[in-house]
Design an enzyme around this catalytic site. Structure first.
Site, PDB file in Angstrom:
ATOM      1  N   CYS A   1       0.881  -1.188  -0.100  1.00 51.82           N
ATOM      2  CA  CYS A   1       0.053   0.063   0.056  1.00 51.82           C
ATOM      3  C   CYS A   1       0.970   1.080   0.065  1.00 51.82           C
ATOM      4  CB  CYS A   1      -0.971  -0.010   1.371  1.00 51.82           C
ATOM      5  SG  CYS A   1      -2.250  -1.391   1.009  1.00 51.82           S
ATOM      6  N   SER A   2       0.258   2.251  -0.541  1.00 49.70           N
ATOM      7  CA  SER A   2       0.897   3.477  -0.452  1.00 49.70           C
ATOM      8  C   SER A   2       2.128   3.647  -1.046  1.00 49.70           C
ATOM      9  CB  SER A   2       0.951   4.527   0.796  1.00 49.70           C
ATOM     10  OG  SER A   2       0.993   5.899   0.833  1.00 49.70           O
TER      11      SER A   2
END
Length: 439
Positions: free
Chosen positions: A164-165
């Protein structure tokens, strides 16, 4: 040799097995249970299917400062495993993940070793990270893709169980992105936190005086609430970084930045990640290296990479076919091509003519021609996306309003040695140097 006992535990009883694995499992067991024929809803099952097992495995080691042999990375059947675990940091100073974090410097150095290893055919990023620092992230993603191309060896990513991110930024650099059924990816956004101790200090009777030279020298200090003009500039910087992040992911995945921004930094699990375009295929995490190795050893086989295609070991545009992991669960041998073509035309027309496509033409075209999303799913994404606006229309988002009032920065262009940084770049550079930003 307790085959009757095994039969009693696997036949006529519910099992929690992934369908493709179930076909292989019963195929391997069939001859031991004197099963002459295997069928499922897709038709007859090839009795010769084999279970995947790790082939030749070895560890790449080095002698550390204490004279001990230290494992740097593992190679499984020609696939080097690049661990990307925990919080991602700019410069951790460690070659491998350490104390709950992985440094971008360590990722690049280990990847360089892997690509240089003669026995390594490809690199698999084994990812379980919620993200981390902006500093160094985008450069690392670009460098990973560059090293892969220079070495002529593909790099894949595996969300086992999260990328994620900042992790999504690194995963986007891969030629193919795998995800487990419980894995999740996305969160293409930026967050910045400010802590104010102004009220606390006042209650404690403590007054802090900041002596500084330069109007913006102490912007964001923790001893006072954020002034509105400072908050506005921080918001502008955050929005600009998010735009740059979305453009990086969109470029690597073959999507539009509008489609990436339309996700509003949401995370997507398993099949949902594939449908939105952030992953390319579901896989059992324990079999990812085997799938990668099978792909590399099957010349001429075609693997779908979202909107990109790979065949053999060279990424090239080509026709679409099922990847190795899905071969065991492939569709029946006879397919009505005419009916399939008609259904695809209907899907494309449904998306292009959808009521939510009005004012979102470019995104509608992307969803129609570059994804396999159903009309309803595409409509939901279109509804969540901002409409395309002409240059003379009023801006509707916070970022557009700020950019309309000031000179618009080119945050994605690489500045040359002689170029002066624009306003957004100067703000980002100064703030990152002073405090660091998390993404």
């Amino acid at each position: 040799m307790n085959y009757p006992q095994i039969a009693s535990r696997v036949l006529n009883t519910p099992l929690l097995l992934e369908p493709a694995y179930a076909r292989v499992f019963f195929s391997a067991l069939g001859s031991r249970l004197n099963i002459a024929e295997l069928k499922d809803e897709q038709g007859a099952i090839d009795m010769g299917q084999k279970l995947r097992v790790d082939a030749r495995t070895y560890n790449k080691t080095r002698t550390n400062a204490w004279g001990e042999e230290e494992v740097i990375f593992q190679v499984v059947d020609g696939i080097a495993l690049l661990d990307v675990k925990g919080t991602l940091a700019h410069k951790s100073g460690y070659l491998k993940p350490y104390s709950g974090m992985t440094g971008y410097d360590g990722i690049i150095n280990r990847a360089a070793m892997m690509f240089a290893e003669p026995d390594v055919k490809g690199v698999l990023m084994d990812m379980h990270t919620p993200g981390g620092e902006v500093s160094g992230c985008f450069d690392t993603a670009d460098r990973l893709r560059q090293m892969s191309q220079q070495a002529g060896k593909p790099i894949w990513s595996l969300a086992c169980d999260s990328a994620c991110s900042a992790g999504m930024a690194l995963a986007s650099a891969a030629d193919r992105r795998l995800i487990t059924q419980t894995g999740y990816v996305g969160s293409v956004g930026v967050v910045m936190a400010h802590a104010s101790y102004e009220d606390y200090l006042e209650q404690e009777g403590i007054k802090v005086t900041l002596i500084h030279s330069g109007a913006h020298k102490v912007d964001g200090n923790p001893y006072e609430d954020l002034p509105k003009e400072v908050l506005s500039r921080f918001q502008f910087d955050t929005d600009a970084l998010r735009q740059q992040f979305a453009e990086l992911v969109a470029r690597n995945l073959g999507m539009t930045s509008e489609a990436v921004l339309a996700t509003e930094a949401a995370v997507f699990r398993g099949q949902a990640a594939i449908e939105v375009g952030f992953a390319d295929g579901l896989v059992n995490g324990h079999e990812a290296a085997a799938e990668f190795s099978e792909y590399l050893s099957s010349q001429g086989r075609v693997t779908t990479l979202g909107v990109n295609r790979m065949t053999g070991t060279n990424p090239t545009p080509t026709a679409e076919a099922a990847p190795p992991a899905q071969a065991a669960a492939a569709a029946p041998a006879t397919v009505d091509n005419a009916a399939a073509a008609s259904a695809e035309r209907t899907r494309v027309q449904g998306i292009l003519q959808h009521a939510e496509a009005a004012g979102r033409g470019k995104m509608a075209e992307h969803l129609a021609f570059n994804t396999d999303l159903a009309v309803e799913q595409a409509g939901a994404l279109l509804a969540a996306a901002p409409k395309e606006q002409a240059a003379n229309l009023d801006a509707s988002t916070a970022l557009d309003k700020l950019m309309a009032a000031e000179e618009q920065p080119n945050v994605t262009a690489a500045a040359s040695g002689n170029d002066k940084p624009n306003k957004a770049q100067a703000i980002a550079s100064a703030w990152n140097a002073a405090t660091g930003v998390k993404a």
